[in-house]
Design a protein around this motif. Structure first.
Motif, PDB file in Angstrom:
ATOM      1  N   SER A  26      -7.517   7.126  -3.848  1.00  0.00           N
ATOM      2  CA  SER A  26      -6.109   7.407  -3.583  1.00  0.00           C
ATOM      3  C   SER A  26      -5.451   6.346  -2.717  1.00  0.00           C
ATOM      4  CB  SER A  26      -5.942   8.772  -2.893  1.00  0.00           C
ATOM      5  OG  SER A  26      -4.562   9.036  -2.637  1.00  0.00           O
ATOM      6  N   ASP A  27      -4.250   5.995  -3.123  1.00  0.00           N
ATOM      7  CA  ASP A  27      -3.365   5.230  -2.253  1.00  0.00           C
ATOM      8  C   ASP A  27      -3.136   6.052  -0.984  1.00  0.00           C
ATOM      9  OD1 ASP A  27      -1.204   3.316  -1.548  1.00  0.00           O
ATOM     10  OD2 ASP A  27       0.119   4.992  -2.022  1.00  0.00           O
ATOM     11  N   TRP A  28      -2.781   5.391   0.086  1.00  0.00           N
ATOM     12  CA  TRP A  28      -2.548   6.051   1.367  1.00  0.00           C
ATOM     13  C   TRP A  28      -1.060   6.283   1.624  1.00  0.00           C
ATOM     14  CZ3 TRP A  28      -4.007   8.842   5.315  1.00  0.00           C
ATOM     15  CH2 TRP A  28      -3.400   8.709   6.572  1.00  0.00           C
ATOM     16  N   ASP A  29      -0.328   5.179   1.737  1.00  0.00           N
ATOM     17  CA  ASP A  29       1.066   5.260   2.180  1.00  0.00           C
ATOM     18  C   ASP A  29       1.995   5.861   1.139  1.00  0.00           C
ATOM     19  OD1 ASP A  29       1.405   4.118   4.885  1.00  0.00           O
ATOM     20  OD2 ASP A  29       0.358   2.419   4.012  1.00  0.00           O
ATOM     21  N   SER A 120      -2.924  -0.859   0.198  1.00  0.00           N
ATOM     22  CA  SER A 120      -2.426  -2.220   0.451  1.00  0.00           C
ATOM     23  C   SER A 120      -1.973  -2.386   1.894  1.00  0.00           C
ATOM     24  CB  SER A 120      -1.273  -2.542  -0.509  1.00  0.00           C
ATOM     25  OG  SER A 120      -1.776  -2.727  -1.812  1.00  0.00           O
ATOM     26  N   GLY A 121      -2.169  -1.349   2.687  1.00  0.00           N
ATOM     27  CA  GLY A 121      -1.870  -1.430   4.110  1.00  0.00           C
ATOM     28  C   GLY A 121      -3.017  -2.060   4.881  1.00  0.00           C
ATOM     29  N   MET A 122      -2.979  -1.900   6.195  1.00  0.00           N
ATOM     30  CA  MET A 122      -3.969  -2.525   7.070  1.00  0.00           C
ATOM     31  C   MET A 122      -4.857  -1.466   7.715  1.00  0.00           C
ATOM     32  SD  MET A 122      -1.213  -5.207   8.641  1.00  0.00           S
ATOM     33  CE  MET A 122       0.118  -4.057   8.275  1.00  0.00           C
ATOM     34  N   ASP A 123      -6.151  -1.718   7.681  1.00  0.00           N
ATOM     35  CA  ASP A 123      -7.145  -0.734   8.110  1.00  0.00           C
ATOM     36  C   ASP A 123      -6.872  -0.124   9.486  1.00  0.00           C
ATOM     37  OD1 ASP A 123      -9.971  -0.211   9.576  1.00  0.00           O
ATOM     38  OD2 ASP A 123     -10.176   0.241   7.443  1.00  0.00           O
ATOM     39  N   PRO A 124      -6.575  -0.918  10.527  1.00  0.00           N
ATOM     40  CA  PRO A 124      -6.390  -0.294  11.853  1.00  0.00           C
ATOM     41  C   PRO A 124      -5.221   0.697  11.900  1.00  0.00           C
ATOM     42  CG  PRO A 124      -6.676  -2.671  12.063  1.00  0.00           C
ATOM     43  CD  PRO A 124      -6.476  -2.394  10.609  1.00  0.00           C
ATOM     44  N   SER A 146      -8.968  -1.585   2.061  1.00  0.00           N
ATOM     45  CA  SER A 146      -7.583  -1.985   2.352  1.00  0.00           C
ATOM     46  C   SER A 146      -7.534  -3.460   2.723  1.00  0.00           C
ATOM     47  CB  SER A 146      -7.034  -1.141   3.517  1.00  0.00           C
ATOM     48  OG  SER A 146      -7.754  -1.439   4.705  1.00  0.00           O
ATOM     49  N   ASN A 147      -6.399  -3.862   3.267  1.00  0.00           N
ATOM     50  CA  ASN A 147      -6.260  -5.187   3.859  1.00  0.00           C
ATOM     51  C   ASN A 147      -6.563  -5.092   5.355  1.00  0.00           C
ATOM     52  OD1 ASN A 147      -5.283  -6.557   1.432  1.00  0.00           O
ATOM     53  ND2 ASN A 147      -3.417  -5.355   1.695  1.00  0.00           N
ATOM     54  N   GLU A 148      -6.547  -6.229   6.015  1.00  0.00           N
ATOM     55  CA  GLU A 148      -6.796  -6.255   7.464  1.00  0.00           C
ATOM     56  C   GLU A 148      -5.603  -6.898   8.172  1.00  0.00           C
ATOM     57  OE1 GLU A 148      -8.365  -5.373   9.981  1.00  0.00           O
ATOM     58  OE2 GLU A 148     -10.087  -4.293   9.175  1.00  0.00           O
ATOM     59  N   VAL A 149      -5.720  -7.014   9.467  1.00  0.00           N
ATOM     60  CA  VAL A 149      -4.658  -7.643  10.251  1.00  0.00           C
ATOM     61  C   VAL A 149      -5.262  -8.743  11.115  1.00  0.00           C
ATOM     62  CG1 VAL A 149      -4.872  -6.020  12.179  1.00  0.00           C
ATOM     63  CG2 VAL A 149      -2.701  -7.211  11.805  1.00  0.00           C
ATOM     64  N   LYS A 150      -4.472  -9.785  11.333  1.00  0.00           N
ATOM     65  CA  LYS A 150      -4.892 -10.853  12.244  1.00  0.00           C
ATOM     66  C   LYS A 150      -3.889 -10.879  13.392  1.00  0.00           C
ATOM     67  CE  LYS A 150      -6.465 -15.639  12.299  1.00  0.00           C
ATOM     68  NZ  LYS A 150      -6.665 -16.861  11.496  1.00  0.00           N
ATOM     69  N   ASP A 158      -0.157 -10.861  11.629  1.00  0.00           N
ATOM     70  CA  ASP A 158       0.176 -10.886  10.206  1.00  0.00           C
ATOM     71  C   ASP A 158      -0.947 -10.257   9.396  1.00  0.00           C
ATOM     72  OD1 ASP A 158      -1.764 -12.981   9.784  1.00  0.00           O
ATOM     73  OD2 ASP A 158      -0.256 -14.439  10.417  1.00  0.00           O
ATOM     74  N   ILE A 159      -0.621  -9.932   8.162  1.00  0.00           N
ATOM     75  CA  ILE A 159      -1.570  -9.250   7.295  1.00  0.00           C
ATOM     76  C   ILE A 159      -2.611 -10.231   6.775  1.00  0.00           C
ATOM     77  CG2 ILE A 159      -0.151  -9.561   5.204  1.00  0.00           C
ATOM     78  CD1 ILE A 159      -1.061  -6.660   4.421  1.00  0.00           C
ATOM     79  N   GLN A 160      -3.858  -9.776   6.696  1.00  0.00           N
ATOM     80  CA  GLN A 160      -4.937 -10.550   6.082  1.00  0.00           C
ATOM     81  C   GLN A 160      -5.259  -9.870   4.760  1.00  0.00           C
ATOM     82  OE1 GLN A 160      -8.648 -10.650   8.252  1.00  0.00           O
ATOM     83  NE2 GLN A 160      -9.715 -11.696   6.584  1.00  0.00           N
TER      84      GLN A 160
END
Length: 262
Positions: A26-29, A120-124, A146-150, A158-160
């Motif tokens: 499932s998508d989250w957002d 497609s969001g960021m894990d944290p 998902s994606n990550e953040v830097k 920004d998104i990783q």
């Protein structure tokens, strides 16, 4: 996209559930939550809803990629001076759970059906909001792809992307296709709502598309235009009735999709 031309992933995947008869991805957002957290950040802290919708329509029209548009949206939040921890707290305060999701998740637990978030969001950000909504214990059990953040030394972030070479940033089909290659593949239920789910839409056995009151039904518009069979649902409580009937053998996948609406 075939697995032979799969985009390289910069982030690891959890092991797939090889021995299950059914798997929920499932998508989250905007799907498990009632409002998309990244839309919230863009609308409230970034350049606003109007500009975001312009970019969404360009994605649907094939004029730009989700990867580039989403980065632009998040950059507008950073440009307005909002740090990552501030964004996390904003979302914890303002993002709510789909009213039927807890019951749906409990059903999946009791019937040994894995639930994996494909986002497609960021894990944290997802982890912070999920723990807030369903508790740390249950949140820790749900796998997230998902994606990550830097976060940079100056506080900007920004998104990783998981798949930086893909126009999707995170090509969600890559979470489904490994199941297709199994000798006895499970039935895949996929839940989504927006442009970030377009890459997964063709590959699920049973595709559930969230119908939302705000009119932002981009995945439904895409599936209609592309002729992709799907089931519209308003909340997970309604979707559960269909999932239960498929799991119990009362409906085939084809019969479930023919319903058109949960």
């Amino acid at each position: 996209m075939s697995s032979d031309s799969a985009p390289e992933s910069t982030l690891p995947y959890p092991p797939i559930h090889k021995d299950k008869k059914f798997v929920v991805l499932s998508d989250w957002d905007g799907t498990i939550t009632t409002r998309d957290s990244n839309d919230y950040l863009t609308d409230e802290l970034g350049f606003g809803r109007e500009q975001r919708r312009v970019l969404n329509f360009k994605i649907l029209a094939g004029e730009t990629t989700f990867r580039d548009s989403f980065r632009e949206m998040l950059e507008s939040v950073v440009a307005n001076g909002h740090g990552f921890e501030e964004c996390k707290e904003e979302l914890r305060k303002n993002i709510k759970l789909d009213p039927g999701f807890k019951e749906f998740y409990r059903y999946c637990q009791t019937t040994d059906i894995p639930v994996v978030i494909i986002s497609s969001g960021m894990d944290p950000l997802i982890r912070a909001v999920l723990s807030n909504l369903i508790g740390d214990e249950d949140a820790a059990k749900i796998e997230i792809v998902s994606n990550e953040v830097k976060i940079h030394p100056d506080g900007k972030w920004d998104i990783q992307y998981r798949h930086p070479s893909s126009g999707f940033g995170h090509d969600k089909s890559q979470a489904i296709l490994p199941y297709r290659a199994l000798p006895s593949p499970p039935t895949i239920f996929f839940f989504g709502d927006g442009v970030s789910d377009m890459s997964a839409a063709r590959h699920a056995d049973v595709l559930f598309v969230k119908q939302k009151g705000d009119g932002e039904n981009d995945l439904a518009a895409y599936c209609k235009a592309e002729g992709i069979p799907h089931i519209l649902f308003e909340d997970f409580g309604r979707a559960l009735g269909v999932v239960r009937r498929v799991v119990d053998g009362q409906l085939t996948v084809k019969e479930a999709l023919a319903l058109g609406k949960a």
